[in-house]
Design an enzyme around this catalytic site. Structure first.
Site, PDB file in Angstrom:
ATOM      1  N   ASP A  50     -10.946   1.374  -4.077  1.00  0.00           N
ATOM      2  CA  ASP A  50     -10.632   2.805  -4.123  1.00  0.00           C
ATOM      3  C   ASP A  50     -11.345   3.539  -5.253  1.00  0.00           C
ATOM      4  O   ASP A  50     -11.159   4.752  -5.401  1.00  0.00           O
ATOM      5  CB  ASP A  50      -9.124   3.003  -4.303  1.00  0.00           C
TER       6      ASP A  50
ATOM      7  N   GLU B 171       1.518  -0.662  -5.016  1.00  0.00           N
ATOM      8  CA  GLU B 171       0.433   0.251  -5.382  1.00  0.00           C
ATOM      9  C   GLU B 171       1.046   1.591  -5.761  1.00  0.00           C
ATOM     10  O   GLU B 171       1.406   2.407  -4.906  1.00  0.00           O
ATOM     11  CB  GLU B 171      -0.551   0.454  -4.226  1.00  0.00           C
TER      12      GLU B 171
ATOM     13  N   ASP C 275       0.829  -1.199   0.000  1.00  0.00           N
ATOM     14  CA  ASP C 275       0.000   0.000   0.000  1.00  0.00           C
ATOM     15  C   ASP C 275       0.871   1.261   0.000  1.00  0.00           C
ATOM     16  O   ASP C 275       1.902   1.316   0.687  1.00  0.00           O
ATOM     17  CB  ASP C 275      -0.907  -0.018   1.231  1.00  0.00           C
TER      18      ASP C 275
END
Length: 584
Positions: A425, A358, A329
């Site tokens: 997201d 990410e 992340d």
């Protein structure tokens, strides 16, 4: 020719070792400038007394075109694993030689320093992501919203499944048992990998605010249940990837609570990026956070104690539970040295662990073979949504963007890029498509026939809707009468074709053959040594007659979707949002 547009870099995505024997080389020119490009190449130590450096020429092929540039490609196997090389570019009137020192009118056999160098192809430097990823079809699960299998674990205030819309702070009781109960559903769909958002002890429903990286959140179950989940997945041919939130901790992470209590006297104050004491949260935190989120204080991964703690976490879940991958992340905000050590630790624990970052922008600095195996391919995502769902891009613009995407990284990376259409997201793809399911089908068709490893966000295969977070985090629908089973069957068939026909999926070369900016129709080719597939798409509201590329006019083929034999033709007529896959 416009010299300023000609570009090559003897590393990264323009010159790299594809295998221990084979090099891939690219050069960029202005769009439409060069008519022919040849590689001038030879061993750097091969000289003859009379004629000097000995070189050969090899043709390069046009590998793609975007709005501004043409890209030329060739591969070769240097017999002694080292190379000096340059490029001969011709536009029909003018010929120039391009090397590291610039441009010449003719090749030189005397000035070796003029040419680019690939000094030696060292096997250890070859970027080798896990082979299994190339044939994996992923399924992203938001554990709190996938299935409630053990109501005894429900957090206080849990509401009944699907009884209300998702909010930033409500709970529906999703857990590991709920995932285990529905693994056969994933097998039926054709899924071979699941990616779960964070499962570690946290305060929120999304779990990106970790309290304890070594403990399972009690609402999901315990370590025994998690071990059973992983083992059951493996028995069913499904890999498991977890989410590592190492950029920041949660507000209730004990080390951060100690800093809040003891300020600059805390033994943990250097675990975070504090600017002054006492810590304050308004109007903005006076400590670094994810975005400006006060509950997610940024960890100082340069601190040896923090680094040891997090690397121990990375090793623990691989060694103890045999997970297959880590999704990282906010990976671009963590220092590169940490990720280099992370890779060493994880690969030592299990060599074929998949490491996925990410990152939403150009990620080449993280994809040199010393950090990540791939990143979440958001440039692919945005281009696909803009063309198929939003209508913000025509076919030519889409083709140009795909060329950029495929030339952004080495082929080794492209083959394991994480190709997603939606996630926790982003708004759901049916919502992005204004609830037009035919647009969603074209999105799935393209995603599942493109280069890379595709990921389906839970529920998209049954046509769930949802706006941006928290709307995209609805409870999974398990009542079949409320599912779109026709969409499920459509996606299931695409996944099966990807598995059955290597060229359909990750083992076929991709090339756009037709991209009409006016009619907005698209033809692309996937091919390997034995199979050629033409994908003909009409993502418009009107019937279209689409001309076949000349090389395929008059050839018999088979409609891969219907199984019908097609008579030779010069064009293909498709109804609105119809497609055809022709196998030759």
């Amino acid at each position: 020719m416009l010299l300023e547009a000609i570009y090559h870099r003897p590393k990264n995505n323009f010159a790299y070792a594809y295998t221990k024997e084979e090099l891939h080389l690219y050069v960029r020119t202005k769009k439409g400038d060069a008519k022919e490009v040849q590689l001038i190449h030879g061993d750097p130590y091969h000289f003859e007394k009379k004629s000097g450096w000995q070189y050969e020429k090899a043709p390069m092929r046009l590998s793609g075109t975007d709005a501004l540039y043409d890209y030329w490609f060739t591969s070769l196997k240097p017999p002694f694993r080292r190379l000096r090389y340059g490029f001969e570019l011709t536009d029909g009137n003018e010929t120039i030689i391009y090397g590291e020192k610039g441009f010449r009118d003719e090749p030189t056999s005397e000035d070796m320093g003029f040419y680019f160098a690939f000094p030696f192809l060292n096997g250890i430097d070859v970027f080798s992501p896990p082979e299994w990823v190339k044939d994996t079809v992923w399924y992203q699960i938001f554990p709190e919203r996938f299935g409630n299998g053990d109501a005894s674990l429900n957090p206080k205030g849990t509401v009944p499944w699907r009884s209300e819309e998702p909010k930033v702070d409500n709970f529906f009781g999703g857990d590991f048992e709920g995932i285990i109960e529905h693994l056969d559903y994933l097998v039926e769909l054709g899924i071979t990998g699941i990616y779960m958002t964070p499962i570690f002890k946290a305060y929120s429903n999304h779990k990106y605010d970790t309290i304890d990286y070594y403990e399972i959140d009690p609402q999901f179950g315990d370590k025994d249940t998690f071990k059973r989940l992983v083992d059951t997945c493996h028995e069913k041919g499904i890999r498991v990837m977890l989410d590592a939130v190492f950029n920041h901790s949660g507000y209730y992470f004990p080390a951060f609570q100690d800093v809040l209590e003891n300020g600059e006297n805390s033994i943990y104050q250097d675990w975070f990026h504090t600017r002054e004491f006492p810590l304050q949260e308004k109007p903005y935190p006076n400590y670094d956070t994810f975005a400006f989120e006060k509950s997610m204080p940024k960890l100082n991964t340069e601190n040896p104690e923090v680094k040891d703690y997090l690397l121990g976490v990375a090793r623990y879940w691989v060694e103890e539970f045999n997970i297959d991958g880590w999704r990282l992340d906010v990976a671009n905000e963590v220092d590169h040295q940490f990720w280099r050590e992370f890779r060493s630790v994880v690969k030592a624990a299990k060599e074929d662990t998949y490491i996925l970052g990410e990152i939403w922008h150009d990620s080449m600095p993280w994809l040199l073979g010393d950090q990540f195996d791939a990143v979440m391919n958001y440039p692919f995502t945005e281009a696909s949504l803009n063309y198929f769902a939003r209508g913000k891009m025509n076919a030519r613009e889409f083709s140009d963007e795909l060329t950029k995407v495929l030339h952004m990284y080495p082929d080794n990376v492209n083959e394991v890029q994480f190709n997603l259409l939606g996630s926790h997201d982003t708004p759901r793809i049916l919502t992005e498509s204004k609830e037009d399911k035919e647009k969603v089908k074209q999105l799935f068709l393209f995603q599942l026939s493109f280069i890379g490893t595709p990921c389906i966000y839970y529920g998209d295969e049954i046509a769930m809707t949802g706006e941006h977070d928290p709307g995209c985090r609805k409870c999974m629908i398990w009542d079949e009468e409320d599912q779109d089973r026709e969409m499920f069957s459509f996606v299931q068939k695409l996944i099966q074709l990807r598995k059955d026909i290597p060229a359909f999926g990750n083992h076929g070369e991709f090339r756009v053959l037709h991209a009409d900016p006016d009619e907005n129709t698209l033809i692309y080719k996937k091919s390997d040594a034995t199979t050629t597939l033409l994908f003909i798409l009409n993502p418009t509201e009107s019937s279209q007659s689409i001309p076949l590329p000349q090389a395929y006019q008059g050839q018999k083929g088979t409609d891969l979707w219907s199984g019908e034999t097609l008579d030779p033709s010069a064009s293909c007529t498709l109804e609105p949002y119809q497609f055809q896959i022709i196998q030759y």
